[in-house]
Every structure is written in C-alpha cells, then in structure tokens.
Scaffold this active site. Sequence first.
Site, PDB file in Angstrom:
ATOM      1  N   GLU A 146      -1.534  -1.520  -5.956  1.00  0.00           N
ATOM      2  CA  GLU A 146      -2.834  -0.957  -6.301  1.00  0.00           C
ATOM      3  C   GLU A 146      -2.681  -0.025  -7.499  1.00  0.00           C
ATOM      4  O   GLU A 146      -1.714   0.731  -7.581  1.00  0.00           O
ATOM      5  CB  GLU A 146      -3.394  -0.181  -5.107  1.00  0.00           C
ATOM      6  N   CYS A 156     -12.174  -5.448   6.779  1.00  0.00           N
ATOM      7  CA  CYS A 156     -11.273  -6.036   7.759  1.00  0.00           C
ATOM      8  C   CYS A 156     -10.519  -7.191   7.103  1.00  0.00           C
ATOM      9  O   CYS A 156     -11.143  -8.084   6.510  1.00  0.00           O
ATOM     10  CB  CYS A 156     -12.052  -6.528   8.976  1.00  0.00           C
ATOM     11  N   ASP A 175      -3.189   1.387   7.074  1.00  0.00           N
ATOM     12  CA  ASP A 175      -2.316   1.066   5.958  1.00  0.00           C
ATOM     13  C   ASP A 175      -1.950  -0.418   5.929  1.00  0.00           C
ATOM     14  O   ASP A 175      -1.923  -1.034   4.854  1.00  0.00           O
ATOM     15  CB  ASP A 175      -1.046   1.923   6.017  1.00  0.00           C
ATOM     16  N   CYS A 186     -15.000  -8.711  14.655  1.00  0.00           N
ATOM     17  CA  CYS A 186     -14.050  -9.611  15.319  1.00  0.00           C
ATOM     18  C   CYS A 186     -13.318  -8.953  16.478  1.00  0.00           C
ATOM     19  O   CYS A 186     -12.585  -9.630  17.224  1.00  0.00           O
ATOM     20  CB  CYS A 186     -13.039 -10.155  14.314  1.00  0.00           C
ATOM     21  N   CYS A 199     -12.475  -3.259  14.557  1.00  0.00           N
ATOM     22  CA  CYS A 199     -13.501  -4.015  13.826  1.00  0.00           C
ATOM     23  C   CYS A 199     -14.625  -4.400  14.777  1.00  0.00           C
ATOM     24  O   CYS A 199     -14.384  -4.997  15.841  1.00  0.00           O
ATOM     25  CB  CYS A 199     -12.881  -5.257  13.188  1.00  0.00           C
ATOM     26  N   ASP A 218       0.856  -1.184   0.000  1.00  0.00           N
ATOM     27  CA  ASP A 218       0.000   0.000   0.000  1.00  0.00           C
ATOM     28  C   ASP A 218       0.893   1.236   0.000  1.00  0.00           C
ATOM     29  O   ASP A 218       1.722   1.405   0.897  1.00  0.00           O
ATOM     30  CB  ASP A 218      -0.917  -0.004   1.227  1.00  0.00           C
TER      31      ASP A 218
END
Length: 396
Positions: free
Chosen positions: A272, A325, A354, A347, A344, A189
């Site tokens: 990406e 997630c 990042d 979970c 999250c 990323d």
Amino acid sequence: MRQIVKARYRYRFYPSDQQQVSLAQLFGCVCVVWNDALAICKQSEKLPSNNDLQKLVITQAKKTNERKWLSDVSNIPLQQSVADLGVAYKNFFDSLKGKRKGKKVGTPKFKKKTSQQTARFRIGGFSIKGDEVYLAKIGNVKPIWSRELPSAPSSLTVIKDCANRYFLSFVVEVEPVQIDAKNQSIGIDLGIKTFAVMSNGEKAESPGYSKLDRKIRKLQKKLARQPKDSKRRNKTRIQIAKLHNQIADTRKDFLHKLSTKVVSENQVIILEDLNVSGMVKNRKLARAISLQGWREFRVLCEAKSEKLGRTFHTINRWEPTSQICSDCGFRWGKLDLSIRSVLCLNCGTEQDRDENAAKNINKVGIGHCHDSKRTWREGKTGLPAHLSEVSRITVL
C-alpha cells in the site's frame, strides 16, 4: 541480454592509531574542500563547473599558506568531493523542475566534523592485495571479509560514522540470479506492533526498539543540559550515536531478511502506498512510525524485485482495504483503530482487520477486487518508489 545491477558491499575495518590520524586528516580535507566549493557556489550568480571549482579549491588553494596542507592527502578524494557537490546541485535543480520524483531535495549544506565522515576513492586511488586494501597515502587496511566481492569494484568509499566506526563500501556489478517463485502474488499490510501481515496468513513481528529508544531519550535530555564543546557532552553524543546505530542495525537486518524472503517466494509483491510523511505528524504515533522503516522496506522490496525479475506494485493509499470484506465484498465503512476484528453482516465471516486488509491489497494489486456493490473492477496501482533510492542500499 544479460542484465547487470550495481550493488554496495560494506565491510568494517579497524585502523591502527597512525591510520586513524591519517584518516582524520583526509576526512578534514574532504570536508574543507566541500565547504569551500559550496561557499563559492552560494556567492556566484552562475553555478561554476566542476573543473573551475577544482582549480579554485584544490589546485590554487594548495599554493596558499591557509590550505597548503591539502597536499598531504590523496588528490582523488578531494576531486570526488567537488564532483559529489555537482551531483547534489543537479539533484536539487531536477527536484525543482519536477524531473526527480519523490520528496523535494533541498540545497547542499555545509558539512560538520561531528557528522558522518566519508571519502571516496576511484580506480587508481585504491587496490585490493590479498586480504588487505591499499588506500593512497593511508596504507594497507584489513577489513573483516564477511563475504567475497562478486566482481572488481569500480569505486570505494571510506566511512566513519558518528559512533567512530570505520567501514569500506565497495561499488560492484552483480548479475541477477533467477529463482522460481513459490507463490503467484502476495499482498502486505504494514503496521506498528505487527510489522507486516500478509495475504497468505503469515505475520512478521517488528523487533523491539522501545528499550533502546528510552535510553536515547534519557541521554538526549542529559545532552541538552551539558555545555557545548565540553568533553562530557561529546562523550554523551557518542553514546547516543551508538544507541542509534544499534537500532538502525537491528532494523536493517530485519528488513533485509524479510524483504529477501518475500521477494524470493512470490512473483508479484503488492504494498500500500502509505503517506508516511503525513502520518508522522501524529504526535502520539510519530516516534513509533519513524522507528519501523516502512519506506525502507518498500525500497528494498522494489530493488530486490528488479534484481530477481519479480513484479512490484503499490496500490492507491485511498483504497478502502480495511472497509471491505475480502470474502464477499460487502463494505462496512470506516473502523476505529481499536477494532481489530469485524463480523461481516453479509456473509457472517469474522475477519481479522490486518489479514482482511492484506487480502484486499492483494486483490486490488492483481486487478480482481470486489467493491461495495460486489462487482469486479480493474486494479488501481500507484507509482513505485523511485529507482534513485536504490543507491542507499547496502548489501549485508
């Protein structure tokens, strides 16, 4: 079957005062031949062939009083200048027809004496004699040999950049080296403050460009107030060029080292597909994004992946990698850029923004990713960077 890859090896050299005069004359002649040929092409209804252009702007021009000084330099760089113009027009027409991928290529432009100057020699116009390189009608120059050439060069380009530095750029053939990868795959990323966050938890901090960038902006304001064609304006222009070169050299060194490390250690590299041209339209982040070199990093990773037998992928830019997630696949939706970590609700795992995106990029790239309904789906990959961009790579 043995695969051969072409690469550029560039070395700096320091010409003598007489050689600087001869090189300035050579660069001027190459520039004049290019501009004369381009002017003929713009006035013609049908694009002339390279042979016809060479006869007009070189052979016949030498017989006139206005261009008789073209005979004082080697004929090879002048012919290559016309050939390069033909390649530039071919790239333009291929871009119009959609045969050339990537950003649209514009028509060739006239060259300026304040821009980077180049002259290309093919075999017959140069030779390597020990530690020195002979250039036709220039003489012997001695570059700083930072590394040995892997094979006999097929062509040589003499470069003088905007900061008055001289380089020799050799085109050679290299045989790819096979290195066993430590890891199966990695997702990366890209960001501004932290240049790259990887799915294995590693981070690569971007070099600091802000100090040099502030000096450039200050000098650019000074340049705007100085009269054109003045000695002080030219001095300021060279100062700005030197600062730009410092930033470019720092960035290139960082990107080469990082891309080499990533490609040598991983079998599959996944990035990406960022819309950089659209992102730089943001006035607040445009300058910071432009300094990072995301596209250059992608091109380097792709080229080195091909050289080392790795697999390079890019995932779709619309993939919601920062909205899901990476552990359970729960989708929490869009997040503001100021939010750097998320807890999250499904979970209970606290995810770094990042690192979570990098893990999702890796999963999507290899074809295993949870969507918002927590079901498996096939990886969505985009087109990689076009291979024509590999020529711009300079092996350091």
